[in-house]
Scaffold this motif. Structure first.
Motif, PDB file in Angstrom:
ATOM      1  N   THR A 150     -32.911  36.318 -39.357  1.00 21.50           N
ATOM      2  CA  THR A 150     -33.143  37.505 -40.183  1.00 21.50           C
ATOM      3  C   THR A 150     -34.625  37.853 -40.229  1.00 21.50           C
ATOM      4  O   THR A 150     -35.004  39.029 -40.179  1.00 21.50           O
ATOM      5  CB  THR A 150     -32.603  37.287 -41.602  1.00 21.50           C
ATOM      6  N   GLY A 151     -35.484  36.849 -40.336  1.00 23.32           N
ATOM      7  CA  GLY A 151     -36.925  37.115 -40.356  1.00 23.32           C
ATOM      8  C   GLY A 151     -37.393  37.815 -39.093  1.00 23.32           C
ATOM      9  O   GLY A 151     -38.151  38.790 -39.151  1.00 23.32           O
ATOM     10  N   ALA A 152     -36.922  37.332 -37.929  1.00 23.64           N
ATOM     11  CA  ALA A 152     -37.302  37.961 -36.660  1.00 23.64           C
ATOM     12  C   ALA A 152     -36.699  39.353 -36.536  1.00 23.64           C
ATOM     13  O   ALA A 152     -37.326  40.273 -35.991  1.00 23.64           O
ATOM     14  CB  ALA A 152     -36.850  37.082 -35.497  1.00 23.64           C
ATOM     15  N   ASP A 158     -44.452  32.539 -39.835  1.00 28.69           N
ATOM     16  CA  ASP A 158     -44.751  31.337 -40.636  1.00 28.69           C
ATOM     17  C   ASP A 158     -45.634  31.653 -41.843  1.00 28.69           C
ATOM     18  O   ASP A 158     -45.312  31.298 -42.959  1.00 28.69           O
ATOM     19  CB  ASP A 158     -45.380  30.188 -39.839  1.00 28.69           C
ATOM     20  N   ASP A 159     -46.827  32.271 -41.585  1.00 32.34           N
ATOM     21  CA  ASP A 159     -47.746  32.622 -42.669  1.00 32.34           C
ATOM     22  C   ASP A 159     -48.187  31.395 -43.467  1.00 32.34           C
ATOM     23  O   ASP A 159     -48.193  31.411 -44.698  1.00 32.34           O
ATOM     24  CB  ASP A 159     -47.116  33.658 -43.609  1.00 32.34           C
ATOM     25  N   VAL A 160     -48.556  30.335 -42.752  1.00 30.94           N
ATOM     26  CA  VAL A 160     -48.985  29.116 -43.438  1.00 30.94           C
ATOM     27  C   VAL A 160     -50.490  28.860 -43.295  1.00 30.94           C
ATOM     28  O   VAL A 160     -51.016  27.961 -43.937  1.00 30.94           O
ATOM     29  CB  VAL A 160     -48.211  27.881 -42.917  1.00 30.94           C
ATOM     30  N   ASP A 161     -51.165  29.642 -42.448  1.00 32.22           N
ATOM     31  CA  ASP A 161     -52.600  29.447 -42.232  1.00 32.22           C
ATOM     32  C   ASP A 161     -53.361  30.674 -42.743  1.00 32.22           C
ATOM     33  O   ASP A 161     -53.483  31.672 -42.035  1.00 32.22           O
ATOM     34  CB  ASP A 161     -52.870  29.239 -40.736  1.00 32.22           C
ATOM     35  N   PRO A 162     -53.870  30.621 -43.981  1.00 28.70           N
ATOM     36  CA  PRO A 162     -54.529  31.809 -44.555  1.00 28.70           C
ATOM     37  C   PRO A 162     -55.752  32.264 -43.767  1.00 28.70           C
ATOM     38  O   PRO A 162     -56.031  33.453 -43.703  1.00 28.70           O
ATOM     39  CB  PRO A 162     -54.912  31.345 -45.965  1.00 28.70           C
ATOM     40  N   HIS A 163     -56.483  31.335 -43.145  1.00 28.00           N
ATOM     41  CA  HIS A 163     -57.672  31.722 -42.386  1.00 28.00           C
ATOM     42  C   HIS A 163     -57.279  32.490 -41.123  1.00 28.00           C
ATOM     43  O   HIS A 163     -57.907  33.482 -40.756  1.00 28.00           O
ATOM     44  CB  HIS A 163     -58.477  30.483 -42.010  1.00 28.00           C
ATOM     45  N   LEU A 164     -56.211  32.037 -40.480  1.00 28.05           N
ATOM     46  CA  LEU A 164     -55.758  32.702 -39.264  1.00 28.05           C
ATOM     47  C   LEU A 164     -55.242  34.099 -39.554  1.00 28.05           C
ATOM     48  O   LEU A 164     -55.645  35.070 -38.902  1.00 28.05           O
ATOM     49  CB  LEU A 164     -54.657  31.867 -38.590  1.00 28.05           C
ATOM     50  N   THR A 184     -46.715  39.289 -40.330  1.00 27.08           N
ATOM     51  CA  THR A 184     -45.978  38.075 -40.009  1.00 27.08           C
ATOM     52  C   THR A 184     -44.780  37.916 -40.939  1.00 27.08           C
ATOM     53  O   THR A 184     -44.530  38.752 -41.811  1.00 27.08           O
ATOM     54  CB  THR A 184     -46.917  36.855 -40.093  1.00 27.08           C
ATOM     55  N   VAL A 185     -44.051  36.832 -40.734  1.00 27.44           N
ATOM     56  CA  VAL A 185     -42.914  36.477 -41.587  1.00 27.44           C
ATOM     57  C   VAL A 185     -43.279  35.216 -42.353  1.00 27.44           C
ATOM     58  O   VAL A 185     -43.652  34.210 -41.747  1.00 27.44           O
ATOM     59  CB  VAL A 185     -41.635  36.248 -40.750  1.00 27.44           C
ATOM     60  N   ARG A 186     -43.202  35.284 -43.661  1.00 29.87           N
ATOM     61  CA  ARG A 186     -43.562  34.130 -44.492  1.00 29.87           C
ATOM     62  C   ARG A 186     -42.340  33.237 -44.696  1.00 29.87           C
ATOM     63  O   ARG A 186     -41.289  33.693 -45.140  1.00 29.87           O
ATOM     64  CB  ARG A 186     -44.101  34.593 -45.843  1.00 29.87           C
ATOM     65  N   PRO A 234     -34.271  32.158 -47.390  1.00 32.59           N
ATOM     66  CA  PRO A 234     -34.755  33.499 -47.027  1.00 32.59           C
ATOM     67  C   PRO A 234     -36.248  33.515 -46.713  1.00 32.59           C
ATOM     68  O   PRO A 234     -37.035  32.728 -47.256  1.00 32.59           O
ATOM     69  CB  PRO A 234     -34.454  34.331 -48.282  1.00 32.59           C
ATOM     70  N   THR A 235     -36.622  34.414 -45.818  1.00 32.98           N
ATOM     71  CA  THR A 235     -38.019  34.627 -45.451  1.00 32.98           C
ATOM     72  C   THR A 235     -38.489  35.965 -46.029  1.00 32.98           C
ATOM     73  O   THR A 235     -37.710  36.722 -46.587  1.00 32.98           O
ATOM     74  CB  THR A 235     -38.183  34.641 -43.926  1.00 32.98           C
TER      75      THR A 235
END
Length: 358
Positions: free
Chosen positions: A166-168, A284-290, A298-300, A330-331
Motif C-alpha cells: 500500500t505504501g508503494a 522508510d523515512d528513518v534518517d532525518p539527515h538524509l 518518501t513513505v514513513r 499502516p505506512t
C-alpha cells in the motif's frame, strides 16, 4: 568437556539436525523408529536438553531473544539500530529483557537451542533469516515471530511488517497524479550477505511487495514502466542505465531512502536536477539527515507500532491456534520537495489517476 549439541547427534546419526530437533522436542514429522533411534543415541552421548519445563518448576522466563538477520549489518544501521531500540522498549514495557544474538555467531548450533539455553521465552527474528534459522524456529516449541520480513516457505511462522504494498501504491499514485507517465523502480539487487547467499535483496518480502504496489498502480493507470535492458545489481548501475536512455523515466520510485540517495548522486553527476529534471521518491523515512538533505518525498514506516505488535503477538497469542499471525502496520506518505510535475508538462497528459483501492 563441551556439552553434546544437536548438531553432534545429527552428525553421529547421519540425519538432518532439524529431524533430530523435532524428535527431541517431541514434535510431529519423525517416524517412531527414527525417534527411538535418536533418543537412544542422545542418552548414550549424554545429551542434556535445556528446555524451560526442565529448568525450574514454576519458573517463568522474562527474556525474549532477538535474532538479527543476515541483512542487519550492525546496530549502528540507521534502519535496524532504532528498530532494535524500539523492540527493546516494547519488551521492557511488558517486563521483559531482550537478548540480542545472530546465527552468524552460532553457525554450528540450532538457534532455537541457543535461545533455550540462554533462557529465552521466545524469539523475535528481525530482517532476513537463513533457512537454518527458520527451520530451527519452525520445529521448536518456542514461540516466534518474524519482524520486517517474512518467509513464504515457512507458513507456520508468524510475522509483523509494514504495509509495503500500500505504501508503494500510494507514493506511485502521487507521481501519476502529478502527470508522470514514464516511471522506473530501482532497488538494491545484491545478495543479502557477503557470503553470496542465494537470497537477493529484491527477493525479500518488503522489497518484493513494494515493487508489486508500484506495478499495480502503473498498470491501472496505463502508464509505462521503464526497465533496464539487463539486470544490474547496484542501484547506481540501474540509475545510470535508465537515465541514459532516450525515453528516460521522468520519475523514479526507489525501494528505500538509501537507494534514493544513490540515485540522486548518479542523477547529479549526469547533470539532472531533482525535481526539475527528475522526480524521486524513497521509502522508510528513518534518517532525518538524509531526507532533509534531499527534501525526499518518501513513505514513513512505523517501527514503534511494529515493535509493540511483535512483542504483543509473541506474549499474548494462543499457542493452540492453527492460523498464522499476519500483521501489517499502516505506512504514511510524506510529501516533500523531491517530486514535481514532469519537465515538459505540455507533452505529458494531465490525466489524474482516480483514487483506486487495493
Amino acid at each position: 568437556m563441551d556439552p553434546v549439541k544437536i548438531i553432534d547427534l545429527a552428525a553421529r546419526l547421519g540425519l538432518d539436525k532439524s529431524t533430530v530437533s523435532r524428535a527431541l522436542n517431541n514434535r510431529p514429522g519423525v517416524a517412531p523408529e527414527t525417534r527411538e533411534k535418536i533418543t537412544r543415541m542422545a542418552q548414550e552421548m549424554g545429551y542434556r536438553p535445556n528446555v524451560h519445563g526442565q529448568q525450574l518448576r514454576g519458573w517463568k522466563s522474562t527474556t525474549l531473544g532477538l535474532v538479527l538477520g543476515g541483512n542487519v549489518p550492525h546496530l549502528s544501521s540507521l534502519f535496524f539500530g532504532p528498530f532494535t531500540l524500539k523492540l527493546y522498549g516494547a519488551a521492557a514495557e511488558r517486563g521483559y529483557d531482550l537478548l540480542i544474538l545472530s546465527h552468524e555467531h552460532h553457525p554450528d548450533e540450532s538457534i532455537a537451542d541457543v535461545l533455550v539455553r540462554r533462557g529465552a521465552f521466545g524469539g523475535i527474528l528481525l530482517g532476513w533469516q537463513s533457512d537454518d534459522v527458520l527451520a530451527a524456529m519452525s520445529d521448536s516449541p518456542l514461540p516466534c515471530i518474524q519482524v520486517d520480513n517474512y518467509a513464504a516457505d515457512f507458513p507456520t511462522l508468524d510475522y509483523v511488517c509494514s504495509d509495503n504494498r500500500t505504501g508503494a501504491y500510494e507514493i506511485t499514485r502521487h507521481l501519476l497524479d502529478q502527470g508522470h507517465r514514464r516511471l522506473a523502480y530501482i532497488a538494491d539487487r545484491r545478495p543479502v550477505d557477503e557470503q553470496g547467499e542465494v537470497a537477493m535483496m529484491m527477493g525479500l518480502s518488503p522489497f518484493r511487495e513494494r515493487y508489486e504496489g508500484f506495478q499495480q498502480v502503473v498498470t491501472e493507470a496505463g502508464a509505462q514502466e521503464i526497465v533496464c535492458d539487463d539486470n544490474p545489481q547496484l542501484p547506481e548501475e540501474s540509475a545510470r542505465q535508465l537515465l541514459s536512455r532516450p525515453n528516460a523515466p521522468t520519475a523514479i520510485v526507489a525501494a528505500s531512502d538509501g537507494v534514493a540517495a544513490s540515485v540522486s548522486q548518479v542523477a547529479q553527476s549526469m547533470g539532472r536536477q531533482v525535481p526539475r529534471d527528475l522526480s524521486l521518491t524513497g521509502f522508510d523515512d528513518v534518517d532525518p539527515h538524509l531526507v532533509e538533505k534531499l527534501k525526499l518525498t518518501t513513505v514513513r514506516v512505523d517501527q514503534l507500532a511494529q515493535a509493540h505488535a511483535a512483542v504483543g503477538s509473541l506474549l499474548d497469542s494462543d499457542a493452540e491456534r492453527d492460523e498464522r499471525i499476519e500483521c501489517r502496520i499502516p505506512t504514511e506518505l510524506i510529501v516533500r520537495g523531491s517530486t514535481a510535475p514532469p519537465p515538459d508538462p505540455a507533452a505529458v497528459p494531465k490525466q489524474r489517476l482516480s483514487a483506486a483501492t487495493n
